[in-house]
Design a protein around this motif. Sequence first.
Motif, mmCIF file in Angstrom:
data_model
loop_
_atom_site.group_PDB
_atom_site.id
_atom_site.type_symbol
_atom_site.label_atom_id
_atom_site.label_comp_id
_atom_site.label_asym_id
_atom_site.label_seq_id
_atom_site.Cartn_x
_atom_site.Cartn_y
_atom_site.Cartn_z
ATOM 1 N N ALA A 312 0.817 -1.219 0.000
ATOM 2 C CA ALA A 312 0.000 0.000 0.000
ATOM 3 C C ALA A 312 0.841 1.254 0.000
ATOM 4 O O ALA A 312 0.328 2.340 -0.155
ATOM 5 N N SER A 313 2.119 1.120 0.220
ATOM 6 C CA SER A 313 2.962 2.316 0.209
ATOM 7 C C SER A 313 4.350 1.964 -0.289
ATOM 8 O O SER A 313 4.610 0.836 -0.649
ATOM 9 N N THR A 314 5.254 2.937 -0.321
ATOM 10 C CA THR A 314 6.534 2.742 -0.978
ATOM 11 C C THR A 314 7.427 1.647 -0.371
ATOM 12 O O THR A 314 7.630 1.630 0.797
ATOM 13 N N VAL A 315 8.167 1.059 -1.021
ATOM 14 C CA VAL A 315 9.342 0.221 -0.690
ATOM 15 C C VAL A 315 10.085 -0.481 -1.899
ATOM 16 O O VAL A 315 9.538 -0.421 -2.914
ATOM 17 N N ILE A 327 2.476 -16.559 -7.016
ATOM 18 C CA ILE A 327 1.370 -15.984 -6.249
ATOM 19 C C ILE A 327 1.938 -14.720 -5.614
ATOM 20 O O ILE A 327 2.933 -14.794 -4.892
ATOM 21 N N ILE A 328 1.342 -13.557 -5.882
ATOM 22 C CA ILE A 328 1.936 -12.286 -5.472
ATOM 23 C C ILE A 328 0.978 -11.526 -4.563
ATOM 24 O O ILE A 328 -0.191 -11.351 -4.894
ATOM 25 N N PHE A 329 1.506 -11.115 -3.419
ATOM 26 C CA PHE A 329 0.726 -10.372 -2.434
ATOM 27 C C PHE A 329 1.354 -9.003 -2.211
ATOM 28 O O PHE A 329 2.566 -8.837 -2.337
ATOM 29 N N SER A 330 0.530 -8.039 -1.851
ATOM 30 C CA SER A 330 1.074 -6.753 -1.420
ATOM 31 C C SER A 330 1.402 -6.844 0.063
ATOM 32 O O SER A 330 0.720 -7.534 0.821
ATOM 33 N N VAL A 331 2.469 -6.168 0.461
ATOM 34 C CA VAL A 331 2.915 -6.222 1.850
ATOM 35 C C VAL A 331 3.192 -4.817 2.360
ATOM 36 O O VAL A 331 3.277 -3.859 1.593
ATOM 37 N N LYS A 332 3.378 -4.738 3.654
ATOM 38 C CA LYS A 332 3.762 -3.466 4.247
ATOM 39 C C LYS A 332 5.194 -3.131 3.820
ATOM 40 O O LYS A 332 5.994 -4.025 3.553
ATOM 41 N N PRO A 333 5.532 -1.867 3.757
ATOM 42 C CA PRO A 333 6.860 -1.486 3.261
ATOM 43 C C PRO A 333 7.972 -2.179 4.040
ATOM 44 O O PRO A 333 7.990 -2.166 5.262
ATOM 45 N N LEU A 466 -1.432 -20.129 3.991
ATOM 46 C CA LEU A 466 -0.244 -19.720 4.739
ATOM 47 C C LEU A 466 -0.316 -18.248 5.152
ATOM 48 O O LEU A 466 -0.039 -17.900 6.302
ATOM 49 N N VAL A 467 -0.699 -17.386 4.224
ATOM 50 C CA VAL A 467 -0.598 -15.948 4.482
ATOM 51 C C VAL A 467 -1.702 -15.420 5.395
ATOM 52 O O VAL A 467 -1.645 -14.251 5.810
ATOM 53 N N ILE A 468 -2.686 -16.247 5.740
ATOM 54 C CA ILE A 468 -3.706 -15.778 6.688
ATOM 55 C C ILE A 468 -3.406 -16.253 8.107
ATOM 56 O O ILE A 468 -4.154 -15.956 9.037
ATOM 57 N N ALA A 473 0.334 -13.160 8.694
ATOM 58 C CA ALA A 473 -0.781 -12.378 8.157
ATOM 59 C C ALA A 473 -0.630 -10.885 8.435
ATOM 60 O O ALA A 473 -1.141 -10.049 7.677
ATOM 61 N N SER A 474 0.087 -10.530 9.498
ATOM 62 C CA SER A 474 0.221 -9.115 9.856
ATOM 63 C C SER A 474 1.054 -8.341 8.840
ATOM 64 O O SER A 474 1.049 -7.107 8.845
ATOM 65 N N TYR A 475 1.795 -9.059 7.973
ATOM 66 C CA TYR A 475 2.608 -8.381 6.970
ATOM 67 C C TYR A 475 1.887 -8.215 5.631
ATOM 68 O O TYR A 475 2.301 -7.418 4.799
ATOM 69 N N ILE A 476 0.833 -8.992 5.412
ATOM 70 C CA ILE A 476 0.188 -9.049 4.107
ATOM 71 C C ILE A 476 -0.950 -8.037 4.024
ATOM 72 O O ILE A 476 -1.768 -7.916 4.937
ATOM 73 N N ILE A 477 -1.002 -7.327 2.896
ATOM 74 C CA ILE A 477 -2.087 -6.376 2.681
ATOM 75 C C ILE A 477 -3.147 -6.954 1.749
ATOM 76 O O ILE A 477 -4.334 -6.966 2.079
ATOM 77 N N GLU A 478 -2.719 -7.450 0.591
ATOM 78 C CA GLU A 478 -3.686 -7.859 -0.421
ATOM 79 C C GLU A 478 -3.035 -8.838 -1.394
ATOM 80 O O GLU A 478 -1.845 -8.744 -1.683
ATOM 81 N N GLU A 479 -3.817 -9.781 -1.896
ATOM 82 C CA GLU A 479 -3.347 -10.675 -2.957
ATOM 83 C C GLU A 479 -3.533 -9.982 -4.302
ATOM 84 O O GLU A 479 -4.637 -9.559 -4.651
ATOM 85 N N ILE A 480 -2.430 -9.892 -5.066
ATOM 86 C CA ILE A 480 -2.484 -9.234 -6.376
ATOM 87 C C ILE A 480 -2.652 -10.258 -7.493
ATOM 88 O O ILE A 480 -3.465 -10.087 -8.392
ATOM 89 N N TYR A 481 -1.857 -11.310 -7.491
ATOM 90 C CA TYR A 481 -1.959 -12.398 -8.465
ATOM 91 C C TYR A 481 -2.041 -13.724 -7.720
ATOM 92 O O TYR A 481 -1.245 -13.948 -6.814
#
Length: 574
Positions: A312-315, A327-333, A466-468, A473-481
């Motif tokens: 959700a933000s830069t990194v 399988i690609i997820f968005s994560v915290k910076p 796994l990611v839930i 899970a605290s690092y994952i924002i959203e699944e992209i692919y």
Amino acid sequence: MDSDKFCRETFDYIIVGGGLAGLVVATRLSEDSDAIVGVIEAGGETASVPNVIIPGLVMGNLGTTELDWNFTSSPQCSAGMRSIHIPSYVISFSVLDAPVDHTAASVEEYDVRKPRLELVRISTAETYTPLSLDLTLAHHLDIHMNPDFHGATGRISKTLPRWFAEHHLPFIKALNQLGVPFNPDPGTGYNLGVMATPLSIDPFQATRSYSATAYCESLIHGGRQNLFILTNAQVTRVLVSKVREDVVATGVEFIRDGRRFSVTCRREVILSAGIGDPEKLKKVGIETILPLRGVGSNLRIGQNLKLASYAASTVHKTFQDNPCAPIIFSVKPTDESLEKLEQPSTTNAERLKRHLESLNTLVNRSPADLSAQLKIQEALFMSSGSPQLILSHTTLIPNHTKDFTALRDEESYFTLNTAVLHPISRGSVHIHSINPFKQPSIDLGLFKDSLDLDILIQGIKLARQLVIKYPLASYIIEEIYPGRHVQTDTQLKEYARRFGGISFNAVGTAAMRPQKQTGVVSPELLVYGTTNLRVVDASVIPIHIGAPIQATIYAIAEKASDIIRDNGHKRSQG
């Protein structure tokens, strides 16, 4: 080296291909000061190039014009008619696929008569440097490496990562919650579970340890007077003669700088490259000296799929490789990433039953040569000690991200890769032009058999489970692919066909198995029907193993060297 000077030598052994296996064999054979050894390599020497020796830069070479032939497959009928990029290196003395993963397969995947011995043979090529106790404790790693299975005197440096991301412990805990235990030592013949993957990296220089640097570098620069290495030279054919019913290799022909040369040998020609199929050769007007229909078939590829995370933000034909998918997820910076892990299939009992029924049907309706292989794969699938699926944290390969249009440079991603370790699908590699510089026709057979897709999508489902799990899970924002809208098995399979690829662990095109089962080489790696032509590379592995192939290829090359030297001693005495 000058081509004319090279050709004036009368070699005892000529090795075609200066890659991982070829340079091991060259080093071992030239230990006999009376044996004259020549290596002919199509690429140039790059053992000192930073992009080759620095582990983190190696995969960035894929798709470049300087260090990759940029071969592509034929359009894949079961993968959206896509042509898949295949790493094929211009560089000599290097290996780009699985460049640092150095793990053995499960014990039952090696010689069933003496599997432990084969694992020990793998360790003869390596020297293992353990993590310090401080690092082991700091990263909460319960690692207990058995010294019987990790070498102390070999040339390849092997160690564990010195750096682990902040995610590694949450990753392990999440898998533990799914019933996957930590494996303290995958090198003992049991490679299931979550583990820290051993790497072929020099722990003191932080550079890749591979055949060029570990076996040959000191010899290349002024060491061994009986070892000659010619780079930027492409072998076009093996020169042969007939003695009664046997074919005898007498040398090779090659082209360098536009000129054609030939060179002779007294003992053996060793191929760490490739050979051809009679029907395919006939189509382009090449005479068949020795008909072996299994050559170029049985291509096995690792099929894979990546899943990406968004911030959700830069990194990041009997040819076989591991089919895979992301399988690609968005994560915290964050600037950190996860270490690699391996994990067995977690298909439930009903899926297991259906898969075995399908596999058994396939065995019964297949030709005898393929049926024999499938029976072995069926046994491996049933085994509690043989993994079927790998799930690893990875990065999208540079130059390969263009298909993932939803990804943004300013965002952070967490990518998991899932791959089928024992694919059913087979492909092929064949010549289609008399011009030796033309790319061969490569059919990966990607997802040709639906059973591979059935297993692969279980990896996607596992990644989602796994990611839930807390704390990952605290690092994952959203699944992209593939994305939350992709849920049914049909949708997941379509995603795999669109975005799936291979794991760069191709085997099987000169398979070691009985000739009547379209085998190409004997257990001594001799091409059937010849007295002195051997194949020593990944192509002799008949069925894919449940691990990256690098460590196993070193073992094959070491064993082949022993066989060839013993044969040479017998000849000199007889």
